[in-house]
Each structure stands twice: as structure tokens, then as C-alpha cells.
Design an enzyme around this catalytic site. Structure first.
Site, mmCIF file in Angstrom:
data_model
loop_
_atom_site.group_PDB
_atom_site.id
_atom_site.type_symbol
_atom_site.label_atom_id
_atom_site.label_comp_id
_atom_site.label_asym_id
_atom_site.label_seq_id
_atom_site.Cartn_x
_atom_site.Cartn_y
_atom_site.Cartn_z
ATOM 1 N N ASN A 6 -9.928 11.943 4.737
ATOM 2 C CA ASN A 6 -9.520 10.666 5.322
ATOM 3 C C ASN A 6 -8.525 10.961 6.436
ATOM 4 O O ASN A 6 -7.383 11.300 6.175
ATOM 5 C CB ASN A 6 -8.882 9.790 4.227
ATOM 6 C CG ASN A 6 -8.320 8.500 4.788
ATOM 7 O OD1 ASN A 6 -8.607 8.127 5.927
ATOM 8 N ND2 ASN A 6 -7.505 7.822 3.997
ATOM 9 N N LYS A 8 -7.297 8.921 8.583
ATOM 10 C CA LYS A 8 -6.386 7.813 8.887
ATOM 11 C C LYS A 8 -6.356 7.578 10.409
ATOM 12 O O LYS A 8 -7.398 7.689 11.049
ATOM 13 C CB LYS A 8 -5.003 8.103 8.292
ATOM 14 C CG LYS A 8 -5.116 8.478 6.796
ATOM 15 C CD LYS A 8 -3.825 8.508 6.055
ATOM 16 C CE LYS A 8 -4.096 8.839 4.586
ATOM 17 N NZ LYS A 8 -2.913 8.753 3.734
ATOM 18 N N HIS A 84 -8.465 1.252 0.599
ATOM 19 C CA HIS A 84 -7.397 2.258 0.601
ATOM 20 C C HIS A 84 -6.039 1.565 0.434
ATOM 21 O O HIS A 84 -5.838 0.461 0.932
ATOM 22 C CB HIS A 84 -7.426 3.056 1.908
ATOM 23 C CG HIS A 84 -6.526 4.252 1.856
ATOM 24 N ND1 HIS A 84 -5.183 4.153 2.114
ATOM 25 C CD2 HIS A 84 -6.770 5.540 1.525
ATOM 26 C CE1 HIS A 84 -4.633 5.351 1.951
ATOM 27 N NE2 HIS A 84 -5.578 6.207 1.593
ATOM 28 N N GLU A 86 -3.312 1.929 1.841
ATOM 29 C CA GLU A 86 -2.646 1.537 3.095
ATOM 30 C C GLU A 86 -3.213 0.216 3.616
ATOM 31 O O GLU A 86 -2.475 -0.587 4.215
ATOM 32 C CB GLU A 86 -2.770 2.673 4.125
ATOM 33 C CG GLU A 86 -1.866 3.846 3.748
ATOM 34 C CD GLU A 86 -2.339 5.209 4.211
ATOM 35 O OE1 GLU A 86 -3.244 5.286 5.061
ATOM 36 O OE2 GLU A 86 -1.805 6.210 3.688
ATOM 37 N N GLU A 150 -6.310 7.090 -6.545
ATOM 38 C CA GLU A 150 -5.199 7.575 -5.727
ATOM 39 C C GLU A 150 -3.912 6.895 -6.173
ATOM 40 O O GLU A 150 -3.618 5.760 -5.744
ATOM 41 C CB GLU A 150 -5.446 7.256 -4.251
ATOM 42 C CG GLU A 150 -6.707 7.888 -3.705
ATOM 43 C CD GLU A 150 -6.649 8.028 -2.195
ATOM 44 O OE1 GLU A 150 -6.762 9.161 -1.721
ATOM 45 O OE2 GLU A 150 -6.471 7.025 -1.486
ATOM 46 N N GLY A 156 0.627 11.064 0.509
ATOM 47 C CA GLY A 156 1.459 11.457 1.649
ATOM 48 C C GLY A 156 2.887 11.817 1.267
ATOM 49 O O GLY A 156 3.752 11.919 2.128
ATOM 50 N N SER A 186 -1.932 13.801 -1.997
ATOM 51 C CA SER A 186 -1.323 15.120 -1.761
ATOM 52 C C SER A 186 -2.157 16.281 -2.284
ATOM 53 O O SER A 186 -1.607 17.278 -2.763
ATOM 54 C CB SER A 186 0.100 15.157 -2.335
ATOM 55 O OG SER A 186 0.923 14.193 -1.687
#
Ligand code: PGA
Length: 227
Positions: A6, A8, A84, A86, A150, A156, A186
């Protein structure tokens, strides 16, 4: 085993082409990358299997800033990530909209990686299973659907879930929905083998460590070794 990168909001078309020149996925593992929308064509042309990072549920319409499944298929894109954390955190994505995106993408013929995972406060409050049940229960069953677990506190941050914790969450997700489950948060060359060796970890969704061809290739090689 599926390893998905991914990217991003990193890598325009030129950087995508440069990555493809230096990246050769190993045999024995499915590898996909999810670049920004503007780099999807470059990824496909360079021979990478490309997923979008999001997809809208309508075929077309007055939805400024959105992209539909038929548009992605026209480019040769194979799948899409939906939900996701985010998107959930910064762009108002909800379980309901994630479900609509996943349903439409699957119906159109795309593969889908649907992301689920608890916040740190939710884990500390003992709510992990309730959160996962809520997020997973809305997902449409489908042969081309893969779930990505996740834990938001591991994305991150350099804080990876322990292999045992990942295994426990994956087994729980699979008890709700019988589909492969990727781990994300991570993942790096140093911890990939141990995570991927867990019986219910069927691959990885990799953010930061997928941006460098060498580190992404090392994670893919770890997956090929346990596949
Ligand atoms: P990370 O991101 O590997 O950089 O933690 C994972 C993700 O957000 O999918």
C-alpha cells in the site's frame, strides 16, 4: 500467500516506473501494489499487478473526486483496497460505505482487500472482538474478497502486533468470515517471516516497507519461504 504494497500518497508515475525496474517478485507468492490513482496506468504498463487504494460503489455519476470499478478495470487494474483505517479516520469512511464499496467492486469483477482493525483505546478497553465483529459483519462474502487485519495502533508506528496477538485476531476474523486474512501494521523484512508463519496469517498488507524495492522484495521472499 498474498503480499500487497500500500503506497498511500507516495510515488507518481515516474517513481512507479523506477520501482518496477528494480523490483522482481519471487515465484510462489502473489504480489500486488496499490499506488495512487494517477500511477495505476504506469504500474500496469510496467507489468505490476495493481490495486487501487479505494473505489466508489456507483458506475458513474456526480461524485467529485471518486473513481469507479469499471474505470479501474478499463486501465487493467486487478483490485482495490477498501476501508483502510486512514480513510476511516480522515475521510469519513464508515462500515456502511466500506460495505457498499466492497460489494460494488466484487460485483464488477475486482479483487478486494477490506481492512479492519481496532484502535489502541478499543484494545485497551477489551473491545477488539466487538470492533472486528462490527467491521467484518458488513462485508459481502465473495471469492475475490480478502480481509486485512490492521490494528490501528500498529500502522506506521513501528509497533507490530506480536505474532501470537495477530494469530488470535486472524482466527477470530476467520470464525466470522471464511476468507484469507492478511496482517498489516509495521510489517518489515525483520518481522515478516515470524508473522507469516502463523497458521491463520495468509499474507501481509505492507505500507512503509513496500516503498523500497529491496525491502518489499525481502518481505515477498519471506512469504515465498513459508508458502
Ligand atoms: P505500515 O502501513 O506498514 O507503514 O504500518 C500498513 C498499512 O497502512 O496498510
Amino acid at each position: 500467500m498474498l503480499i500487497a504494497g500500500n503506497w498511500k500518497m507516495f510515488k507518481g508515475p515516474a517513481a512507479t516506473r523506477a520501482f518496477a525496474e528494480r523490483f522482481a517478485p519471487p515465484a510462489g507468492v502473489d504480489v500486488v501494489v496499490a499506488p495512487p490513482f494517477v500511477s495505476l496506468a504506469a504500474a500496469v504498463e510496467a507489468g505490476l499487478t495493481a490495486y487501487a487504494q479505494n473505489v466508489h460503489w456507483a458506475t458513474e455519476g456526480a461524485f467529485t473526486g471518486e473513481i469507479s470499478a469499471p474505470m479501474l478495470l478499463e486501465l487493467g487494474v486487478a483490485g482495490a483496497i477498501v476501508g483502510h483505517s486512514e480513510r476511516r479516520q480522515w475521510f469519513g469512511e464508515t462500515d456502511a460505505t466500506v460495505a457498499r464499496r466492497a460489494e460494488a467492486a466484487l460485483a464488477a469483477g475486482l479483487h478486494v482487500i477490506a481492512c479492519v482493525g481496532e484502535l489502541e483505546a478499543e484494545r485497551e478497553a477489551g473491545e477488539t472482538e466487538a470492533v472486528l465483529r462490527r467491521q467484518v459483519s458488513v462485508l459481502p462474502p465473495g471469492e475475490r474478497l480478502v480481509v486485512a487485519y490492521e490494528p490501528v495502533w500498529a500502522i506506521g508506528t513501528g509497533r507490530t502486533a506480536t505474532p501470537a496477538l495477530a494469530q488470535e485476531a486472524h482466527a477470530f476474523v476467520k470464525s466470522l468470515l471464511d476468507r484469507p486474512v492478511l496482517y498489516g501494521g509495521s510489517v518489515k523484512p525483520e518481522n515478516a517471516a515470524e508473522l507469516l508463519a502463523q497458521p491463520d496469517v495468509d499474507g501481509a498488507l505492507v505500507g512503509g516497507a513496500s516503498l523500497e524495492p529491496a525491502s518489499f522484495a525481502a518481505i515477498c521472499a519471506a512469504a515465498a519461504a513459508v508458502a
